[in-house]
Design an enzyme around this catalytic site. Structure first.
Site, PDB file in Angstrom:
ATOM      1  N   GLU A   1     -69.560 -54.326 -23.635  1.00  0.00           N
ATOM      2  CA  GLU A   1     -70.871 -54.219 -24.112  1.00  0.00           C
ATOM      3  C   GLU A   1     -71.066 -52.602 -24.708  1.00  0.00           C
ATOM      4  O   GLU A   1     -70.732 -51.696 -24.066  1.00  0.00           O
ATOM      5  CB  GLU A   1     -71.826 -54.335 -23.223  1.00  0.00           C
ATOM      6  CG  GLU A   1     -73.266 -54.557 -24.161  1.00  0.00           C
ATOM      7  CD  GLU A   1     -74.314 -55.120 -22.768  1.00  0.00           C
ATOM      8  OE1 GLU A   1     -75.496 -55.169 -23.325  1.00  0.00           O
ATOM      9  OE2 GLU A   1     -73.774 -55.147 -21.544  1.00  0.00           O
TER      10      GLU A   1
ATOM     11  N   LYS B   1     -77.069 -60.309 -29.131  1.00  0.00           N
ATOM     12  CA  LYS B   1     -77.216 -60.585 -27.890  1.00  0.00           C
ATOM     13  C   LYS B   1     -78.728 -61.399 -27.641  1.00  0.00           C
ATOM     14  O   LYS B   1     -79.752 -60.790 -28.186  1.00  0.00           O
ATOM     15  CB  LYS B   1     -77.300 -59.314 -26.716  1.00  0.00           C
ATOM     16  CG  LYS B   1     -77.621 -59.561 -25.436  1.00  0.00           C
ATOM     17  CD  LYS B   1     -77.321 -58.390 -24.671  1.00  0.00           C
ATOM     18  CE  LYS B   1     -77.526 -58.536 -22.993  1.00  0.00           C
ATOM     19  NZ  LYS B   1     -77.419 -57.401 -22.141  1.00  0.00           N
TER      20      LYS B   1
ATOM     21  N   CYS C   1     -72.878 -59.941 -22.154  1.00  0.00           N
ATOM     22  CA  CYS C   1     -73.352 -59.738 -20.786  1.00  0.00           C
ATOM     23  C   CYS C   1     -74.341 -60.749 -20.136  1.00  0.00           C
ATOM     24  O   CYS C   1     -73.890 -61.621 -19.694  1.00  0.00           O
ATOM     25  CB  CYS C   1     -74.002 -58.190 -20.721  1.00  0.00           C
ATOM     26  SG  CYS C   1     -74.133 -57.498 -19.076  1.00  0.00           S
TER      27      CYS C   1
END
Length: 272
Positions: free
Chosen positions: A44, A113, A147
């Site tokens: 990330e 994300k 994540c």
């Protein structure tokens, strides 16, 4: 059946100086290609580092910005796809984003994300709105998350139902949450019957201490490769032949009863 060799690059560590991350990508791509990998997955925000504070907005680039073109050139030079994380600027919004550049240097997929973690991310980033982003590489259907997204079973299940075979999850997981790569990620792979390439940061960035432990989890719940706590590059094979055997034994997807789960969607939530 198809086999895809992938490399998980647990690096670079810290907040890199300008150009340092691209040099690290090039070194990792060279090693991965020499090992026969067709895909390199990095963590990330691997382009910039994670603990950037307000500087994240200054470092954000458009999806087709100079860094994207540079990563594309590295991918084309070494003949493998590269998946990397970066802060994406789109107008006034900044996203915690990931892109997949193909072996020819062109973009295959881009993802923002959707589940932001903690006060830092919610202050600096706008959440993405597209839950399932996919691409094809050498006959394998890839999916993208970032994540914290993988810690929501609904996000992974949505990919499984859309046909994702290998889920790419760059991450910046901190200590003491090692339970995620140790237990949660293999369980997600098992319950949704897909491979998960979970590629973490390592080392210290300010108050953040990253756990490392990048891994490739298989649909039978086993971990096919595991990195240590420092900079590392691990190589493993994704074998789609394993799906048939695993799904014959584990029938979660076939036995689902979606009509019972309507309360999981906003439209089905009971009135209060």
């Amino acid at each position: 059946m198809t086999s895809l060799r992938i490399a998980l690059y647990q690096g670079p560590g810290g907040v890199p100086a300008p150009g340092e991350s691209l040099a690290a990508f090039a070194r990792a791509a060279r090693r991965a290609a020499a090992a026969g990998a067709r895909l390199l997955v990095t963590p990330e925000l691997s382009l910039t580092g994670y603990a950037l504070g307000d500087a994240v907005a200054e470092l954000a680039e458009h999806a087709d910005g100079p860094s994207a073109r540079a990563v594309g050139r590295i991918a084309a030079e070494h003949g493998l796809a590269i998946h990397y994380g970066y802060p994406e600027r789109d107008g006034s919004a900044v996203y915690n984003a990931a892109q997949l550049m193909g072996p020819d240097g062109t973009r295959l997929a881009a993802y923002r994300k959707t589940h932001l973690f903690g006060p830092y991310e919610t202050a600096q980033f706008t959440p993405g709105a597209e839950p399932v982003v996919q691409a094809e590489l050498d006959g394998v259907r890839l999916g993208l998350l970032v994540c914290y997204d993988v810690e929501f079973p609904e996000a992974v299940r949505a990919h499984a139902l859309a046909g994702t075979e290998l889920l790419l999850v760059p991450t910046a997981l901190m200590r003491p949450y090692e339970i995620v790569p140790r237990s949660v990620v293999p369980v997600r792979a098992w319950e949704s019957q897909l491979y998960i390439a979970y590629t973490n940061r390592h080392g210290d960035e300010g108050e953040h201490v990253f756990a490392g432990m990048s891994c490739l989890a298989a649909p039978d719940g086993t971990v096919r490769a595991r990195a240590g706590g420092g900079e590392d590059l691990v190589v493993a094979d994704v074998d789609t032949a394993a799906f048939a055997a695993s799904r014959a034994e584990n029938t979660y997807l076939a036995d689902r009863r979606p009509e019972l789960y309507t309360s999981l969607s906003p439209q089905g939530e009971p009135r209060r």
